[in-house]
Motif scaffolding. Structure first.
Motif, short mmCIF file in Angstrom:
data_model
loop_
_atom_site.label_atom_id
_atom_site.label_comp_id
_atom_site.label_asym_id
_atom_site.label_seq_id
_atom_site.Cartn_x
_atom_site.Cartn_y
_atom_site.Cartn_z
N LEU A 294 36.93 26.77 12.26
CA LEU A 294 35.70 26.98 11.50
C LEU A 294 35.17 25.67 10.92
N THR A 295 36.08 24.80 10.51
CA THR A 295 35.67 23.50 9.99
C THR A 295 34.99 22.68 11.07
N GLN A 296 35.58 22.71 12.27
CA GLN A 296 34.97 21.99 13.39
C GLN A 296 33.62 22.60 13.76
N LEU A 297 33.54 23.95 13.71
CA LEU A 297 32.27 24.61 14.00
C LEU A 297 31.21 24.21 12.98
N PHE A 298 31.60 24.12 11.72
CA PHE A 298 30.66 23.71 10.67
C PHE A 298 30.13 22.31 10.95
N GLU A 299 31.02 21.42 11.39
CA GLU A 299 30.59 20.04 11.71
C GLU A 299 29.63 20.03 12.89
N GLN A 300 29.87 20.91 13.87
CA GLN A 300 28.98 20.97 15.04
C GLN A 300 27.60 21.51 14.64
N VAL A 301 27.60 22.54 13.79
CA VAL A 301 26.32 23.11 13.36
C VAL A 301 25.54 22.09 12.54
N GLN A 302 26.26 21.27 11.76
CA GLN A 302 25.58 20.23 11.00
C GLN A 302 24.83 19.25 11.89
N LYS A 303 25.31 19.09 13.13
CA LYS A 303 24.67 18.17 14.07
C LYS A 303 23.48 18.80 14.78
N MET A 304 23.25 20.06 14.53
CA MET A 304 22.12 20.75 15.15
C MET A 304 20.81 20.08 14.74
N LYS A 305 19.93 19.81 15.72
CA LYS A 305 18.66 19.13 15.44
C LYS A 305 17.65 20.12 14.88
N THR A 306 16.79 19.61 14.04
CA THR A 306 15.74 20.46 13.49
C THR A 306 14.38 20.10 14.07
N TRP A 307 14.34 19.17 15.01
CA TRP A 307 13.11 18.85 15.74
C TRP A 307 13.37 19.06 17.23
N PRO A 308 12.47 19.74 17.95
CA PRO A 308 12.71 20.04 19.36
C PRO A 308 12.38 18.86 20.28
N SER A 309 12.86 17.69 19.94
CA SER A 309 12.59 16.49 20.73
C SER A 309 13.83 15.61 20.72
N ASP A 310 13.89 14.73 21.69
CA ASP A 310 14.90 13.69 21.65
C ASP A 310 14.19 12.34 21.74
N LEU A 311 14.96 11.27 21.59
CA LEU A 311 14.36 9.94 21.54
C LEU A 311 13.64 9.60 22.83
N THR A 312 14.21 9.98 23.96
CA THR A 312 13.59 9.67 25.25
C THR A 312 12.23 10.33 25.38
N LEU A 313 12.17 11.60 24.98
CA LEU A 313 10.92 12.35 25.08
C LEU A 313 9.85 11.73 24.18
N MET A 314 10.23 11.35 22.97
CA MET A 314 9.26 10.76 22.05
C MET A 314 8.76 9.41 22.56
N LEU A 315 9.67 8.62 23.12
CA LEU A 315 9.28 7.30 23.64
C LEU A 315 8.32 7.44 24.82
N LYS A 316 8.54 8.46 25.65
CA LYS A 316 7.63 8.69 26.77
C LYS A 316 6.24 9.04 26.27
N ALA A 317 6.17 9.89 25.25
CA ALA A 317 4.87 10.28 24.70
C ALA A 317 4.16 9.08 24.07
#
Length: 380
Positions: free
Chosen positions: A331-354
């Motif tokens: 559960l602790t590991q799951l909590f750490e994974q959920v913390q890494k969940m992005k809140t913007w539907p983009s990544d750096l590559t996509l933004m740089l392309k735009a």
């Protein structure tokens, strides 16, 4: 087979459903393939211009004039715009089907939802956003451009048929309504993004390859829209720069109109790219908070069990059971994974392309201006 895999299997057959824009639907009903029909449109607009030019008896002069270059550019933009209109519809359906597993609805409800999206996209109201631009263009042509004709840029009488066909028919009554349709599509996509997670229930997976529940796929649709808008602007850029430069020498106010149009177009692209992402960002932020709260409750429950075990153990230093320890660790590991969940539907590559596509528009504008000044210097 899980839901995601099943949707990908069904994607190939489902994407061919008849959800085309009415303009594309009409072109597809002819004796040619859609691409062939688009080429016919390109050739027809150009041939009409040649016939109109020939009717004046000055075909040779018109053929080697600026107005002929403008006609070639307009015909190309109309053809490319039609191709993009068909391509965007296909891409949008494909990408929405790829995130089918996010929506908490039955398959028949999902198909109705898709039908609703494309019904809005293809609504006759789609032409309305282009009407103000048509009015502004025709008013500008009659009030600012035609009183100066003939001039170095347009050495024709103000009511010459080739000029009227190019400026009124092709530009004002064909290209600008298509631009209005593009704006309408952007507005509908913003509306769709507002519905996700609000009027349309979804369930975002806290752990996914894109760390955004798969919703980065939606941003890929927005990126394709940026590429399409940018390409059309790049196609008209040399013509736009030439008009701004030439007309600006006689009347700076007249030159400001197309330059302002370019600024508005770039700003519109930014809005259509960022606004839908903002609405999805709000959904992802809520989903992340929800998942963190759920995992936190589970972790706290297990920790309470461990503390209760230690409190009731005859030997205070006895370790808790391996099962409790393992669950706590997981559960602790799951909590750490959920913390890494992005809140913007983009990544750096996509933004740089735009950003790169938008920057290319401005860079091309200034490079064309520099090239024009250079050619003037060496030819004068």
């Amino acid at each position: 087979m899980n839901i995601r895999e099943r949707n990908r299997v069904q994607l190939g057959s489902s994407v061919n459903q008849n959800r085309a824009h009415p303009i594309i639907a009409v072109l597809s009903k002819g004796p040619f393939t859609l691409r062939q029909s688009i080429l016919v449109v390109w050739a027809t607009t150009y041939l009409i211009f040649l016939v109109v030019a020939a009717s004046t008896g000055n075909l040779a002069d018109i053929f080697f004039s600026f107005i002929h270059l403008a006609q070639l550019d307009f015909s190309l933009i109309i053809a490319v715009g039609l191709y993009f209109l068909d391509s965007y519809y296909r891409t949008l359906e494909m990408k929405i089907r790829e995130i089918r597993y996010v929506f908490v609805i039955e398959d028949d409800e999902f198909e109705e939802y898709l039908n609703g999206i494309f019904k809005r996209l293809s609504s006759p109201r789609g032409i309305l956003p282009g009407i103000p631009f048509v009015i502004l263009a025709i008013a500008s042509i009659f009030l600012f451009v035609m009183p100066t004709m003939p001039n170095g840029l347009l050495p024709f009488p103000p009511f010459s048929f080739p000029w009227l066909y190019l400026a009124i028919v092709e530009f004002s009554l064909v290209m600008l309504p298509m631009f209005g349709i593009a704006i309408w599509i952007g507005l509908v996509i913003i509306s769709v993004s507002k519905e996700i997670g609000r009027t349309l229930k979804i369930s975002v997976e806290p752990i996914s390859p894109d760390r955004a529940g798969g919703l980065v796929t939606f941003s890929e649709v927005l990126l394709q829209g940026v590429f399409m808008y940018s390409t059309l602007l790049l196609l008209i850029m040399p013509l736009l720069v030439y008009v701004v430069h030439t007309v600006g020498q006689a009347n700076p106010l007249t030159a400001f109109i197309p330059a302002l149009g370019l600024i508005m177009a770039v700003g519109t692209i930014c809005v259509f790219f960022l606004a839908p992402q903002y609405y999805i960002h709000k959904v992802l932020d809520e989903e992340k908070r929800k998942h963190l709260g759920e995992v936190s409750n589970e972790v706290n429950t297990v920790l309470s069990d461990i503390r209760r075990y230690l409190a009731t153990s005859p030997m205070k230093n006895d370790p808790p059971s391996q099962q409790l320890t393992l669950v706590s660790l997981q559960l602790t590991q799951l909590f750490e994974q959920v913390q890494k969940m992005k809140t913007w539907p983009s990544d750096l590559t996509l933004m740089l392309k735009a950003v790169g596509a938008l920057a290319l528009i401005l860079v091309t504008f200034f490079l064309n201006q520099m090239l024009l000044y250079y050619l003037e210097a060496i030819l004068s």
